[in-house]
Motif scaffolding. Structure first.
Motif, PDB file in Angstrom:
ATOM      1  N   ASN A 112     -21.697  23.249  12.402  1.00  0.00           N
ATOM      2  CA  ASN A 112     -22.230  22.054  12.609  1.00  0.00           C
ATOM      3  C   ASN A 112     -23.043  21.712  11.301  1.00  0.00           C
ATOM      4  O   ASN A 112     -24.320  21.111  11.250  1.00  0.00           O
ATOM      5  CB  ASN A 112     -23.274  22.446  13.796  1.00  0.00           C
ATOM      6  CG  ASN A 112     -23.382  20.797  14.433  1.00  0.00           C
ATOM      7  OD1 ASN A 112     -22.880  19.913  14.322  1.00  0.00           O
ATOM      8  ND2 ASN A 112     -24.668  20.915  15.002  1.00  0.00           N
ATOM      9  N   PRO A 135     -23.125  18.650   8.639  1.00  0.00           N
ATOM     10  CA  PRO A 135     -22.473  17.584   8.539  1.00  0.00           C
ATOM     11  C   PRO A 135     -22.192  17.256   7.019  1.00  0.00           C
ATOM     12  O   PRO A 135     -21.463  16.340   6.746  1.00  0.00           O
ATOM     13  CB  PRO A 135     -23.582  16.379   8.868  1.00  0.00           C
ATOM     14  CG  PRO A 135     -24.841  17.203   8.501  1.00  0.00           C
ATOM     15  CD  PRO A 135     -24.593  18.726   9.009  1.00  0.00           C
ATOM     16  N   ILE A 162     -27.318  10.403  10.445  1.00  0.00           N
ATOM     17  CA  ILE A 162     -27.752  11.876   9.951  1.00  0.00           C
ATOM     18  C   ILE A 162     -28.226  11.483   8.385  1.00  0.00           C
ATOM     19  O   ILE A 162     -27.493  10.820   7.628  1.00  0.00           O
ATOM     20  CB  ILE A 162     -26.455  12.508   9.832  1.00  0.00           C
ATOM     21  CG1 ILE A 162     -25.777  12.962  11.195  1.00  0.00           C
ATOM     22  CG2 ILE A 162     -26.477  13.756   9.000  1.00  0.00           C
ATOM     23  CD1 ILE A 162     -24.490  13.766  11.332  1.00  0.00           C
ATOM     24  N   SER A 191     -31.273  22.374  14.948  1.00  0.00           N
ATOM     25  CA  SER A 191     -30.138  21.570  15.363  1.00  0.00           C
ATOM     26  C   SER A 191     -30.469  20.516  16.496  1.00  0.00           C
ATOM     27  O   SER A 191     -29.450  20.023  17.150  1.00  0.00           O
ATOM     28  CB  SER A 191     -28.874  22.384  16.008  1.00  0.00           C
ATOM     29  OG  SER A 191     -28.482  23.240  15.227  1.00  0.00           O
ATOM     30  N   ALA A 195     -31.029  16.447  17.120  1.00  0.00           N
ATOM     31  CA  ALA A 195     -30.631  16.618  18.451  1.00  0.00           C
ATOM     32  C   ALA A 195     -29.383  16.602  18.640  1.00  0.00           C
ATOM     33  O   ALA A 195     -28.623  15.638  18.184  1.00  0.00           O
ATOM     34  CB  ALA A 195     -31.272  15.043  19.166  1.00  0.00           C
ATOM     35  N   TYR A 196     -28.876  17.683  19.225  1.00  0.00           N
ATOM     36  CA  TYR A 196     -27.440  18.074  18.899  1.00  0.00           C
ATOM     37  C   TYR A 196     -26.528  17.124  19.442  1.00  0.00           C
ATOM     38  O   TYR A 196     -25.405  16.733  18.934  1.00  0.00           O
ATOM     39  CB  TYR A 196     -27.124  19.453  19.574  1.00  0.00           C
ATOM     40  CG  TYR A 196     -25.882  19.997  19.082  1.00  0.00           C
ATOM     41  CD1 TYR A 196     -25.215  20.882  18.322  1.00  0.00           C
ATOM     42  CD2 TYR A 196     -24.539  19.597  20.046  1.00  0.00           C
ATOM     43  CE1 TYR A 196     -24.209  21.278  17.907  1.00  0.00           C
ATOM     44  CE2 TYR A 196     -23.188  19.960  19.915  1.00  0.00           C
ATOM     45  CZ  TYR A 196     -23.174  21.062  18.702  1.00  0.00           C
ATOM     46  OH  TYR A 196     -21.845  21.489  18.337  1.00  0.00           O
ATOM     47  N   HIS A 202     -26.905  14.052  20.094  1.00  0.00           N
ATOM     48  CA  HIS A 202     -26.763  12.625  19.658  1.00  0.00           C
ATOM     49  C   HIS A 202     -25.957  12.718  18.125  1.00  0.00           C
ATOM     50  O   HIS A 202     -24.975  11.762  17.976  1.00  0.00           O
ATOM     51  CB  HIS A 202     -28.285  12.210  19.104  1.00  0.00           C
ATOM     52  CG  HIS A 202     -28.807  11.737  20.319  1.00  0.00           C
ATOM     53  ND1 HIS A 202     -29.612  12.371  21.243  1.00  0.00           N
ATOM     54  CD2 HIS A 202     -29.370  10.413  20.426  1.00  0.00           C
ATOM     55  CE1 HIS A 202     -30.224  11.509  22.069  1.00  0.00           C
ATOM     56  NE2 HIS A 202     -30.073  10.309  21.517  1.00  0.00           N
ATOM     57  N   MET A 203     -26.011  13.684  17.765  1.00  0.00           N
ATOM     58  CA  MET A 203     -25.401  14.019  16.248  1.00  0.00           C
ATOM     59  C   MET A 203     -24.054  14.269  16.299  1.00  0.00           C
ATOM     60  O   MET A 203     -23.281  13.427  16.025  1.00  0.00           O
ATOM     61  CB  MET A 203     -25.849  15.223  15.645  1.00  0.00           C
ATOM     62  CG  MET A 203     -25.612  14.834  13.970  1.00  0.00           C
ATOM     63  SD  MET A 203     -26.239  16.399  13.127  1.00  0.00           S
ATOM     64  CE  MET A 203     -27.883  15.652  12.522  1.00  0.00           C
ATOM     65  N   ASN A 204     -23.538  14.952  17.478  1.00  0.00           N
ATOM     66  CA  ASN A 204     -22.050  15.256  17.377  1.00  0.00           C
ATOM     67  C   ASN A 204     -21.290  14.391  18.464  1.00  0.00           C
ATOM     68  O   ASN A 204     -20.237  14.261  18.179  1.00  0.00           O
ATOM     69  CB  ASN A 204     -22.026  16.855  18.048  1.00  0.00           C
ATOM     70  CG  ASN A 204     -22.224  17.829  17.081  1.00  0.00           C
ATOM     71  OD1 ASN A 204     -21.527  17.738  15.973  1.00  0.00           O
ATOM     72  ND2 ASN A 204     -23.708  18.279  17.081  1.00  0.00           N
TER      73      ASN A 204
END
Lengths: 353, 353, 353, 353
Positions: free
Chosen positions: B24, B26, B132, B297, B299-300, B302-304
Motif C-alpha cells: 500500500n 503509493p 495523495i 494508513s 484514510a485507507y 479514500h486512498m485505495n
C-alpha cells in the motif's frame, strides 16, 4: 357554516383541477385546500403511486441514460442580482493524514459556494418559491400566499421557511415525457415569446408516437432556447473560452430578454391531468418578451401549476440528449436536496430509457 | 523506455484492481493510468453498462422508493471550520408581476446559501476531493496527486479545478445493495472505530439473501452511526427543538469523535469487484476513534478506492428506510450536480425497489 | 558571502527607494529586504512617526470632516467574476427578548454578506494582494513573490495567508494630501488612459498651495473617473433608480474599460518620498485603456509601490467632498480591518481639516 | 390635531433625553420624533459639531495611536448560528499581466468572505439593528420599530433596509473616553453579569482624572471580559495554535455565557449627556448571565440608547492598549462602512492621543 365553506372549496377545486379557471382570479376562486390534503406540503410528487413507479421502471429498455442538468459555473447567465460564486481554497483543506512511510500522506480539497442555490442555473422551483400577493380584499388577510393557502408572513424565519421547504417535496420516480417543439417545427429553437398551443402539444405527441401526459408524469418541454448559453464556455475560468466575453454577454442578454413557453391552455391541460412536475430548457417557463412589457396574467403557469395545484417546475434543463436519441418516454428519477425551509433546489436529474 | 513504463503501469494495475496492494505504498505501486483510461475523469460510473442499467431497472418490483439524503440545516453537525448558512431574504425577491385586477400579483422567494456545498451533510466525494501528497521521492514531482496521476498543482484555479470536477463524473443508474450491519449484529449502531471485516460483510450478504457486489454496483454500508444526529431537530430554527442545545452539541461531538467503517480488506474487496461507488451513513467512511489518534494508513478506503481506482464515496446517507423495509437490493439513481471544477456534490439519491 | 548579498541588497535598495529603478527588472534588482526590516509585514504605515501624528492632528482647523468611502451595494460596478451579495434575512434574527409588559419585546436584525470583501468597491490593497511572478530564473525559486520576498507558495492556506495579512498592516493617522487633477485642468474628469506626469503633479501642488509629499503621508489622486458610477443609484434595490439599467450597464462598462492614473515617474517620486499609502478615485490606479491592450510594464505602480516598497494602495475612494472644499491638506485617519490572512480591506476613511 | 401630537412628542422627548424614563414603557412613552429630527437616520454622530472636532484633534499630544479592532478569523467566538468564512482562492485571481522580459509578470490574490459582516467580531450596531416589537396595542400598528419610529415592515427589502442603513450613519471624529473598570477595581476582568453602577462610573472618572462624558463623545467601557478570547489563537489556521481546541471551545463558551456591562442608570446618564456612541470590550454591552435567565427589561441599553435615542453601540472592541497607556481621553476617528441598507459594520477604529 363550515360545510358551506367546504362546499365552496370543493367546487373551486373542481374548477381548479378539472379544467381552466373561469376568470383566473385567485380571490374569487379559492384554490385550497389542495386535492392532496389541506396540510399537504409535498405537492405533485404525491400523485405518483407505486404502480406508476413500477410502470416507469419498465420504460428502461435500451439501458441508456441522460443527465438533464447544465453545468454550474461563473459562465452561467444569472437573473440580475443573483450570485454564483464557487471558490477553490488556496491549499488542501484537510490533512495531511498519517500514512506509513515518510514520503506520502493523504490530503483533501473542498470548495466554497455562495449562491441562491435553488434559483440559479438548472433549478427546481419548490412550493416555497412562487406566491400570489393579495392586498385589500375583504375577508382576506393581506399577504403572499403559497400553495395550500400558506402565507409567507406566517412561515418566514431568517433561516428558512417553516412550511413548504424543499425537504417536504418528496421524490420523482415516474414516467417522463419530452415535448420536442424544435423537432416538430424543424427549427433550432422556438422564437422569443412564442406561446406553445394545445395544437402544438398534440401535434408533438402524435409525431413522437407517445401518449398524452397522465397522472404523476413529469412533462419536459424542449424549446431549444438554452442554446443561447449551452454554447458558452461553461467551464470558464477552468476551461478554455469558446466565445469572446462580448459575444457571451450578448448571448446571455438575449437568453434573458425573453423566452418561448407553454400557453395558458397547455398549463391548464397539464394541471387537469395531475402531472407531478413540468420542466423546460428555459429560465422561467413562461412565454415572454421583456421588450414588449409583461403580458397580462403573468406568470400564468407558475400561478396555476405551482401555487394553485402544487405541481412544481424545473427550469434550465438540458433536454438535448433526449431529443437527439428521440427518447420521448423515459424513467425520470430525481429528488430535490432536502434544504430545510428552502424555496428551490439545484439538480442533475437522471432520465433512463 | 515508454514501453517499460507502460509495462510497469500495467503490472501495477494488476495489483491495484485485482487484489490487495502489497505494501500500500503509493510511490512504489504507481496507480495510473486507470483501467478506465489514462485521461479518464469519470471514475466508477464508467463501470456501469447499458445491460447493467436494464437489469437494475428490473429491481423495481414493489414500486417503493426511499430518498437517501439527510436534511441540510443549521442543526447539522459540521466538520470544524466548515460552513452552512442558509438565509431567507427579508422580502419577496421578485415581483410583483402583472395580473389582471387590482388586488393580486405574483411574487417569488429565493434563498441564499453559503457552504462547502460538496462537503457538508449528505455529500458525495468526487475525484477532486482526496489526494495523495508525495514529497521528496526521486523521480516524482512533489505535489498532491488525484486519481489518474493528476496533480492539484497542475489543475488548480481560483474558481475550480481544471480536471476532476464533478461535472465529469457522469451518473449512477445501477444496482444498489445495502450491507446492514446493525441488523446483522442486532444493535442500534456499531461502536465507534469498529472495523467491519470481510466476515461481517459476507455474513450480512448471507443473512440478507443477496449476492455479492458486482461490477458497477453502488454498495451502501449501514452502521447506524448517524442516529447521533438524525435525532437532532434538523429543521431548526424552522421547526421545533427536540433536544436541548447542550444535548445536541454533545451528540454532535460524539458523532464527530470517530465512527465505525469498513476495514481495509472490505475496501480492497469492493475495489477488486470494480463497483462504481461506496456509501455509508457516517461522516467519513473510515473506522476511527480520534481519541486514540490516527490509525496507520489512514484514510485507507479514500486512498485505495477514490484516489487509486476512481471509485467515489458518498457520506452521511440516510439508510434507515432501506433497512426498515429490508430493501437490500434496489435501483440506485442519482448524479452529482455538475459544479464545474468542484470536489464534491450534495445529494438526495433515489433508491427504488 | 552573506555580506556580499547584503551589499547587493543595500545597493538595490538605494535604487529602489532613492529613485527610479534602472531597468525595472525584478530579477536583477532584488527588492528586499525592505528598508523597514527583513521581516516587516506592515509596510508603509511604518513610516509614520509620533511626531508626524502630532503634526497631522494640527491640520484640523475648521472642524470639517469627509468620509472617503463609496456606498457598497448591488449597484456597484465589479471586476468581472467578483461578487457582492448582501442579503437581509426574512425575519428578526434575534429575540424577542424579555421586557416587562405584554405588548413589547426587543428584536434584532442582521445582514449576510458574501464578497471578495477586500477587493470590491472602496477597497484597500494590502501587501498580500499584488505579486511578482518569477519563472525559470536561475537562482530563484519559481513562484509569486510579495513584498519583502515572501512567496505565496510558502504562506498560502485555505483560510488565509500566513504572512502579509491585513491584520499586520497597522493604521494610518497622518497627513493626507489631495492632488486634484480635474481642478487643475478645468475638466470634469481626466480622459481614459491619461498618464499623470510629474509636471501635472507639481502644477497641482503649486496651484493648490501645498507642499510636496513627505515621509509617511497619504497621497490621494483625484481624477474624476468615478463619476461614471457615483451617478448610479448606489442604493438600489433599496432606494430609487436614477438611471435605466441599460445606462447603468453602459456607464459601468465605460468605467471598467480603462482609467487615468499616475505615470511611472509619479509613482517613483512618491516611492522615493517614502509615503505610507497612495490612493485614488479609480478602480485600479494605473493609466490604462483595455481596448488598446496592456501597456508594457503593467501594473507599474502596484509593482513598484506595493510589492517592492510596501506602500499600499487605496482604490475607489470618493474624493469629491475634499475637492469641493479645497481641502488639499488634512488629517487622514483609518486602519484596515484585521482580517487575518486577507489580501485587502473595505473602508470608509475619515479625513478632517 | 397635529399640534397635539407634536406636544405629546415633545414632552415625551423631554423624558427621553432629559432623564430616566419613568416606566421604560415604549408604548406609553413614545420616543420619536428624535431630537435630531423626525427624519433623522444618522443618530448620534449628529451630536458632533465642528468645534467638537477641533477640540478632539487637540487631544493628540503624544502622537500615540491604538487600533481598537480585534482580528477577524475562524478562531473568533460567534453568536450561535452566525458565520464567518474567509477563503483564500487556490491560485492568483488576476494576472499574469504584461511585463517586459520573459521571466516575470504581475499577479494578484483576493479573498472571499461570507459573514454577517456587521454582526461578527468587532462590530458596530447601526440603527437598523435593534428594534422594539409592538403587538396588540390600540393605536399602534403591530411591528418592529427602529429609531425614529421606522417600522421594519415598511423598509425591509431582500437586499437591504430602505432606511437606517449604515450608509446614513456618518462618521465619528470626536473625543473618546475610556471607563476602565478592571483598573478601578484592581481585577483582570469584571465578573459575569456585573452591573456597572453610576458610583463605579464616577469613581473611574475621578481615579482617571478625566471629566464626565459630554455631548458628542464616544464612551468606551472596559471590562476585561474579552480576555476569554483575546488569548485564543486568533490567527488560526494561519498561525500557530496557542490553546487546545477543547480549551478554546471552553473559553469561548464562557465568554458567550454572559458578560458584565453598564447598569440601566449608566446608560440613562450617557443618553442624557447626548453622547454619540457607546462601546465596550464585550459581545453585547448588557450585564447578563444566561444561566440565570434573561433579566427584566433586557436589553436596556440597546433599547434606550440605540432604539430610542439613536446612540449607536460598538461591541467587541480591544481596549487593552488604551488601558496599558492610561490613555483615558483621546481622539476617536472612525466611520462605519457604507453598506447600503445594512444593520451594522465591522471596524478597526483609530484612537490617538
Amino acid at each position: 357554516m363550515r360545510s358551506l365553506i367546504r362546499l365552496f372549496a370543493v367546487s373551486a377545486m373542481a374548477l381548479a383541477v378539472g379544467g381552466a379557471l373561469a376568470q383566473n382570479n385567485p380571490v374569487d376562486e379559492k384554490w385550497w385546500p389542495s386535492e392532496l390534503g389541506a396540510n399537504d406540503e409535498m405537492g405533485g410528487a404525491g400523485y405518483i403511486t407505486p404502480e406508476k413507479r413500477i410502470a416507469a421502471a419498465k420504460l428502461v429498455k435500451k439501458g441508456k441514460m441522460a443527465l438533464l442538468g447544465m453545468p454550474y459555473s461563473n459562465a452561467m447567465p444569472l437573473i440580475p442580482g443573483r450570485t454564483f460564486a464557487l471558490s477553490i481554497p488556496g491549499a488542501p483543506t484537510h490533512g495531511p493524514l498519517n500514512w506509513p512511510g515518510d514520503s506520502y500522506d493523504q490530503t483533501f480539497m473542498d470548495e466554497l459556494v455562495t449562491a441562491e442555490i435553488g434559483q440559479v442555473g438548472t433549478q427546481w422551483d419548490g412550493l416555497g418559491h412562487p406566491m400570489i400577493r393579495i392586498t385589500g380584499v375583504p375577508g382576506w388577510k393581506d399577504g403572499n400566499y403559497f400553495y395550500n393557502g400558506v402565507r409567507l408572513e406566517d412561515v418566514e424565519t431568517a433561516r428558512g421557511l417553516k412550511k413548504m421547504g424543499t425537504e417536504k417535496a418528496g421524490g420523482f420516480f415516474t414516467r417522463g415525457i419530452l415535448i420536442d417543439l424544435p423537432a416538430l417545427k424543424g427549427v433550432k429553437m422556438l422564437p422569443k415569446a412564442y406561446a406553445i398551443t394545445m395544437a402544438d402539444y398534440r401535434a408533438a405527441l402524435q409525431k413522437q408516437g407517445i401518449k398524452d401526459a397522465e397522472q404523476g408524469d413529469v412533462v419536459l418541454i424542449r424549446t431549444g432556447w438554452n442554446s443561447w448559453w449551452k454554447t458558452s464556455h461553461l467551464g470558464r475560468p477552468v476551461g478554455e473560452k469558446v466565445k469572446t466575453d462580448e459575444q457571451m454577454a450578448k448571448d446571455h442578454a438575449e437568453f434573458g430578454s425573453g423566452e418561448p413557453g407553454p400557453a395558458a391552455e397547455v398549463c391548464d391541460h397539464l394541471g387537469a391531468k395531475k402531472i407531478s412536475m413540468v420542466g423546460s430548457d428555459t429560465w422561467g417557463l413562461e412565454p415572454l418578451d421583456f421588450s414588449k412589457g409583461m403580458p397580462e396574467s403573468f406568470a400564468y403557469c407558475h400561478m396555476n401549476l405551482v401555487v394553485r395545484r402544487g405541481i412544481s417546475n424545473f427550469e434550465n434543463l438540458d433536454l438535448d440528449d433526449l431529443s437527439a436519441d428521440k427518447a420521448y418516454e423515459f424513467l425520470f428519477a430525481w429528488a430535490p436536496l432536502k434544504l430545510v425551509g428552502a424555496t428551490g433546489s439545484p439538480g442533475n436529474p437522471v432520465a433512463a430509457w
